[in-house]
Design a protein around this motif. Structure first.
Motif, mmCIF file in Angstrom:
data_model
loop_
_atom_site.group_PDB
_atom_site.id
_atom_site.type_symbol
_atom_site.label_atom_id
_atom_site.label_comp_id
_atom_site.label_asym_id
_atom_site.label_seq_id
_atom_site.Cartn_x
_atom_site.Cartn_y
_atom_site.Cartn_z
ATOM 1 N N ILE A 1 -14.928 -27.818 -28.929
ATOM 2 C CA ILE A 1 -16.205 -28.508 -28.726
ATOM 3 C C ILE A 1 -16.012 -29.990 -29.057
ATOM 4 C CG2 ILE A 1 -18.629 -28.644 -29.442
ATOM 5 C CD1 ILE A 1 -18.423 -25.690 -30.205
ATOM 6 N N PRO A 2 -16.451 -30.908 -28.198
ATOM 7 C CA PRO A 2 -16.254 -32.343 -28.456
ATOM 8 C C PRO A 2 -16.849 -32.774 -29.794
ATOM 9 C CG PRO A 2 -17.017 -31.983 -26.210
ATOM 10 C CD PRO A 2 -17.121 -30.669 -26.900
ATOM 11 N N ASP A 3 -16.108 -33.584 -30.525
ATOM 12 C CA ASP A 3 -16.509 -34.075 -31.844
ATOM 13 C C ASP A 3 -17.452 -35.269 -31.656
ATOM 14 O OD1 ASP A 3 -16.701 -34.965 -34.434
ATOM 15 O OD2 ASP A 3 -14.563 -34.823 -34.864
ATOM 16 N N VAL A 4 -18.738 -34.974 -31.392
ATOM 17 C CA VAL A 4 -19.704 -36.000 -30.993
ATOM 18 C C VAL A 4 -21.028 -35.801 -31.722
ATOM 19 C CG1 VAL A 4 -21.029 -36.953 -29.048
ATOM 20 C CG2 VAL A 4 -18.667 -36.222 -28.697
ATOM 21 N N ALA A 5 -21.674 -36.939 -32.044
ATOM 22 C CA ALA A 5 -23.036 -36.916 -32.579
ATOM 23 C C ALA A 5 -23.791 -38.120 -32.030
ATOM 24 C CB ALA A 5 -23.027 -36.945 -34.101
ATOM 25 N N PHE A 6 -25.120 -37.954 -31.874
ATOM 26 C CA PHE A 6 -25.978 -39.048 -31.409
ATOM 27 C C PHE A 6 -27.062 -39.315 -32.453
ATOM 28 C CE2 PHE A 6 -24.540 -37.050 -27.387
ATOM 29 C CZ PHE A 6 -23.855 -38.134 -26.865
ATOM 30 N N LEU A 7 -27.281 -40.586 -32.746
ATOM 31 C CA LEU A 7 -28.219 -41.005 -33.772
ATOM 32 C C LEU A 7 -29.223 -41.989 -33.183
ATOM 33 C CD1 LEU A 7 -25.462 -41.814 -36.430
ATOM 34 C CD2 LEU A 7 -26.625 -39.611 -36.108
ATOM 35 N N LYS A 8 -30.495 -41.838 -33.542
ATOM 36 C CA LYS A 8 -31.552 -42.711 -33.020
ATOM 37 C C LYS A 8 -31.820 -43.832 -34.010
ATOM 38 C CE LYS A 8 -35.070 -43.471 -30.081
ATOM 39 N NZ LYS A 8 -35.500 -44.784 -30.573
ATOM 40 N N LEU A 9 -31.710 -45.076 -33.533
ATOM 41 C CA LEU A 9 -31.992 -46.239 -34.356
ATOM 42 C C LEU A 9 -33.462 -46.596 -34.291
ATOM 43 C CD1 LEU A 9 -29.011 -48.600 -33.422
ATOM 44 C CD2 LEU A 9 -29.264 -47.263 -35.512
ATOM 45 N N LYS A 10 -33.948 -47.209 -35.343
ATOM 46 C CA LYS A 10 -35.299 -47.755 -35.315
ATOM 47 C C LYS A 10 -35.349 -48.874 -34.291
ATOM 48 C CE LYS A 10 -38.965 -49.568 -38.274
ATOM 49 N NZ LYS A 10 -39.347 -49.961 -39.648
ATOM 50 N N LYS A 11 -36.329 -48.839 -33.423
ATOM 51 C CA LYS A 11 -36.401 -49.756 -32.290
ATOM 52 C C LYS A 11 -36.499 -51.195 -32.769
ATOM 53 C CE LYS A 11 -38.445 -49.650 -27.687
ATOM 54 N NZ LYS A 11 -37.283 -49.008 -27.090
ATOM 55 N N SER A 12 -35.743 -52.081 -32.101
ATOM 56 C CA SER A 12 -35.781 -53.510 -32.413
ATOM 57 C C SER A 12 -35.314 -54.296 -31.203
ATOM 58 C CB SER A 12 -34.873 -53.838 -33.606
ATOM 59 O OG SER A 12 -34.751 -55.244 -33.765
ATOM 60 N N LYS A 13 -36.012 -55.391 -30.924
ATOM 61 C CA LYS A 13 -35.619 -56.224 -29.788
ATOM 62 C C LYS A 13 -34.354 -57.024 -30.093
ATOM 63 C CE LYS A 13 -38.670 -60.104 -31.004
ATOM 64 N NZ LYS A 13 -39.771 -60.980 -30.529
ATOM 65 N N TYR A 14 -33.909 -57.007 -31.349
ATOM 66 C CA TYR A 14 -32.727 -57.776 -31.737
ATOM 67 C C TYR A 14 -31.446 -56.948 -31.751
ATOM 68 C CZ TYR A 14 -36.355 -61.002 -33.255
ATOM 69 O OH TYR A 14 -37.444 -61.837 -33.287
ATOM 70 N N LEU A 15 -31.557 -55.685 -31.389
ATOM 71 C CA LEU A 15 -30.360 -54.841 -31.350
ATOM 72 C C LEU A 15 -29.316 -55.424 -30.394
ATOM 73 C CD1 LEU A 15 -31.575 -51.131 -31.197
ATOM 74 C CD2 LEU A 15 -29.927 -52.078 -32.813
ATOM 75 N N PRO A 16 -28.017 -55.367 -30.753
ATOM 76 C CA PRO A 16 -26.982 -55.760 -29.780
ATOM 77 C C PRO A 16 -27.075 -54.909 -28.525
ATOM 78 C CG PRO A 16 -26.044 -55.455 -31.974
ATOM 79 C CD PRO A 16 -27.449 -54.942 -32.035
ATOM 80 N N GLU A 17 -26.658 -55.446 -27.405
ATOM 81 C CA GLU A 17 -26.709 -54.701 -26.146
ATOM 82 C C GLU A 17 -25.798 -53.483 -26.195
ATOM 83 O OE1 GLU A 17 -26.098 -56.846 -22.561
ATOM 84 O OE2 GLU A 17 -27.235 -58.591 -23.234
ATOM 85 N N PRO A 18 -26.186 -52.395 -25.509
ATOM 86 C CA PRO A 18 -25.286 -51.233 -25.402
ATOM 87 C C PRO A 18 -23.986 -51.624 -24.701
ATOM 88 C CG PRO A 18 -27.502 -50.669 -24.682
ATOM 89 C CD PRO A 18 -27.466 -52.156 -24.832
ATOM 90 N N LEU A 19 -22.918 -50.941 -25.020
ATOM 91 C CA LEU A 19 -21.653 -51.179 -24.337
ATOM 92 C C LEU A 19 -21.745 -50.728 -22.887
ATOM 93 C CD1 LEU A 19 -20.787 -51.263 -27.409
ATOM 94 C CD2 LEU A 19 -18.553 -50.425 -26.620
ATOM 95 N N ASN A 20 -21.111 -51.444 -21.995
ATOM 96 C CA ASN A 20 -20.968 -50.964 -20.627
ATOM 97 C C ASN A 20 -19.932 -49.845 -20.598
ATOM 98 O OD1 ASN A 20 -22.841 -52.679 -19.379
ATOM 99 N ND2 ASN A 20 -21.354 -54.345 -19.328
ATOM 100 N N LEU A 21 -20.063 -48.943 -19.651
ATOM 101 C CA LEU A 21 -19.251 -47.729 -19.626
ATOM 102 C C LEU A 21 -18.423 -47.656 -18.354
ATOM 103 C CD1 LEU A 21 -22.082 -45.287 -20.755
ATOM 104 C CD2 LEU A 21 -20.585 -46.673 -22.210
#
Length: 645
Positions: free
Chosen positions: A202-222
């Motif tokens: 099973i892939p060793d993966v987790a997803f976490l939700k950040l508190k919303k903010s307009k100052y967050l760095p942009e998501p990485l391109n994939l």
């Protein structure tokens, strides 16, 4: 005994991967020959000849029995570069600098989206690994990282409680750099979205939700397609001291006893299966424990290709494929829109080139085109960085000794790996044999003589004001002994290898770029003379990024003719900087004033790092006083091909 043999086998795989990086190994050998060793080998007192013999002979077993030699080769060939102010420090290896610097801005954008996962109230750990911004307000990391502060409770995932009865809190700091002079960039993790079940299958993966903010760095391109074994990648994360699993004395020498801060660790993909059922790939970046959850980023595009989850220092490292991560994210929260520049755009016909299927090879650019005694060769490279950025053709597609030259009918192109655009095109014009071939519906071609990953296709040009700007102009090579020959040349100009992104107001304006091109061709046709035209973009680290592609701000031409039994060469420069505006995913192009300048060829050589092999002495602006080697052109009829008085 079996464990020892397994570790040796894994170390051997890592060293073999290093040894197969021929440019880097050659650089080590040359440094020993010229300077007596690398910087670290001199500091550590390791005899240079021992290192040289090891890399020259690919002596894997010998390296494995000499820990310091192994460490020197690993430190030079797979460095761990500190990050400061969202930028990586320069490597000792010129080869790695040549690979990294052309796409530095793309990599810097990825760096900003990677952070350290920090804990408040945990009984043992102040921080536990790395995570990165994959889509709006969502961080991806490893299962074994998230399990330090979270667990599954029924169908939900909740935060653990410490021995004092307090809920452990987690946040992500997107800075945590060495000698950081700025304040932290911290965001609270408000929810655990998903932690995969334990197990190797099973892939060793987790997803976490950040508190919303307009100052967050942009998501990485994939990057979802075109990932292959031997691709250059870098791990971006937070390597930690890990004396339990690694040789601490060697580890300290390589990492300089500096841990827990953001680093960029370049390397290559060692194993990559195209099978969808195999969700893991191997890489050889130098990682430590804190790198769990790091982004694996493709150096050419700055796009994430995987999630690092395990391995050992100087051994094989493992990562989860980006496609697997996206599938998991879609399954657990279909309302999240995953950002990716790999979305397909199609508004023009697109085909694979037929050049290799022709009965005769294309002529390409011919240096002797202007006549006996006036040979004008292709330019070469004044910079080590540029030379190592050139795309090489497979041996089966080389038609002469030049391993970089993509030949088409009456013109040639040399391509950049990092920019996926032509470094220059070189075209022969023969006005006495020119044919008028009308432009029909555009069909653009991917050239199968070089990997498609080094070519930018139509997705860059969809829904904006960017043109596929020909470097060798469509009409310039359209000549020959027969109309059929001219038609082939016309078709050849519609290869993606022969175009750069140009704002439509520059590409189509008859008073600027197109005006200069028309002036050249009209004179060649009317006077029935021959011309050589070199054209290309100016690449800089400051080029604005749009859809993951740095857009050149300036373009140049060098025109060479023979008149009055003399050779004359002139240079020209045109900027589209004030047309491009603030390039983002939504483009609002700014319209402004733009001009064409006649400049000295030396000026172009400095900007492009190309060597035009003595053409400067035939330039009217050669050795002009400072300030007089750049002349604004308001009327192309004022261009003179004789020395200025």
């Amino acid at each position: 005994m079996a464990t020892v043999n397994k570790q040796k086998s894994m170390n051997q795989e890592y060293i073999e991967s290093l040894m197969n990086d021929i440019p880097v190994m050659s650089e080590i050998s040359n440094k020993v020959k010229r300077y007596g060793g690398t910087v670290k080998s001199k500091q550590w007192g390791v005899v240079g000849d021992v290192i040289k013999d090891a890399v020259d002979n690919k002596d894997v077993d010998g390296v494995l029995t000499r820990p310091y030699t192994e460490a020197i080769i690993a430190e030079f060939g797979r460095p761990a570069l500190l990050i400061q102010k969202d930028d990586f420090v320069v490597a000792e290896s010129d080869e790695w600098n040549a690979r990294l610097m052309p796409t530095r801005n793309l990599i810097r954008k990825a760096i900003k989206g990677v952070g350290r996962i920090e804990l408040h109230g945990h009984p043992d750990f102040p921080w536990v690994g790395t995570g990165w911004h994959i889509t709006e307000d969502v961080i991806v990391t490893n299962r074994h990282v998230a399990m330090e502060f979270g667990f599954s409770k029924g169908k939900q995932f909740v935060f653990k409680v410490n021995p004092d009865g307090d809920t452990i809190k987690a946040k992500v700091d997107f800075r945590e750099e060495y000698r950081q002079s700025t304040s932290p960039l911290e965001y609270l993790i408000e929810k655990i979205l998903y932690i995969s079940k334990p197990g190797d299958k099973i892939p060793d993966v987790a997803f976490l939700k950040l508190k919303k903010s307009k100052y967050l760095p942009e998501p990485l391109n994939l990057k979802l397609k075109g990932i292959e074994k031997d691709d250059y990648v870098c791990t971006i994360g937070y390597p930690a001291r890990d004396g339990r699993r690694n040789d601490e004395s060697v580890m300290e020498k390589i990492f300089g006893d500096i841990y827990n801060v953001k680093r960029l660790q370049p390397g290559q993909i060692m194993m990559y299966s195209k099978s969808a059922s195999n969700f893991i790939f191997h890489h050889d970046c130098s990682t430590l424990g804190g790198n769990s959850g790091s982004a694996i980023v493709d150096i050419l595009s700055g796009q994430a290709v995987g999630l690092h989850f395990g391995g050992r220092f100087k051994q094989t490292n493992y990562a989860v494929k980006i496609n697997t991560i996206i599938d998991l994210l879609k399954n657990i929260k279909k309302s999240y829109a995953v950002k990716s520049v790999s979305t397909s755009y199609n508004t023009v016909k697109e085909k694979v080139s037929s050049v290799t299927k022709r009965k005769t090879d294309p002529s390409g650019y011919i240096g002797s085109h202007l006549g006996s005694g006036f040979k004008v060769p292709l330019p070469d490279f004044r910079s080590y960085t540029l030379k190592n950025d050139v795309v090489e053709l497979d041996k089966e597609h080389r038609t002469n000794r030049n391993k970089y030259e993509l030949k088409y009918e009456h013109f040639s192109v040399v391509m950049s790996k990092s920019r996926r655009l032509p470094i220059f095109s070189a075209c022969n014009i023969n006005g006495s044999q020119w044919y008028k071939i009308p432009r029909k519906n555009d069909t653009w071609y991917i050239d199968n003589r070089i990997p498609s990953k080094y070519q930018i296709d139509n997705k860059l040009y969809k829904g904006n004001d960017l043109d596929r700007g020909h470097m060798t102009r469509r009409e310039d090579p359209v000549w020959g002994a027969t109309r059929s020959e001219a038609s082939i040349a016309n078709e050849d100009t519609f290869h993606y290898t022969n175009c750069c992104p140009q704002h439509k107001d520059l590409n189509q304006n008859k008073q600027t770029w197109q005006g200069l091109e028309n002036y050249i061709l009209d004179n060649a046709r009317n006077m029935e003379f021959k011309v050589n035209v070199f054209t290309g973009p100016v690449f800089t680290d400051r080029d604005k990024i749009y859809r993951g592609v740095p857009i050149p701000k300036e373009f140049w031409k060098v025109i060479v003719i023979v008149t009055g039994k003399k050779l004359w060469a002139t240079g020209y420069l045109l900027s589209q900087n004030n047309l491009l505006g603030d390039l983002g995913e939504t483009v609002d192009f700014k319209y402004g004033r733009f001009k064409t300048f006649q400049v000295s060829i030396e000026h172009i050589e400095k900007k492009t790092r190309l060597n035009f092999k003595g053409l400067s002495k035939y330039d009217p602006l050669n050795k002009a006083d400072e300030g007089f080697d750049i002349i604004e052109l308001s009327d192309y009829s004022s261009i003179k091909f004789d020395r200025l008085i």
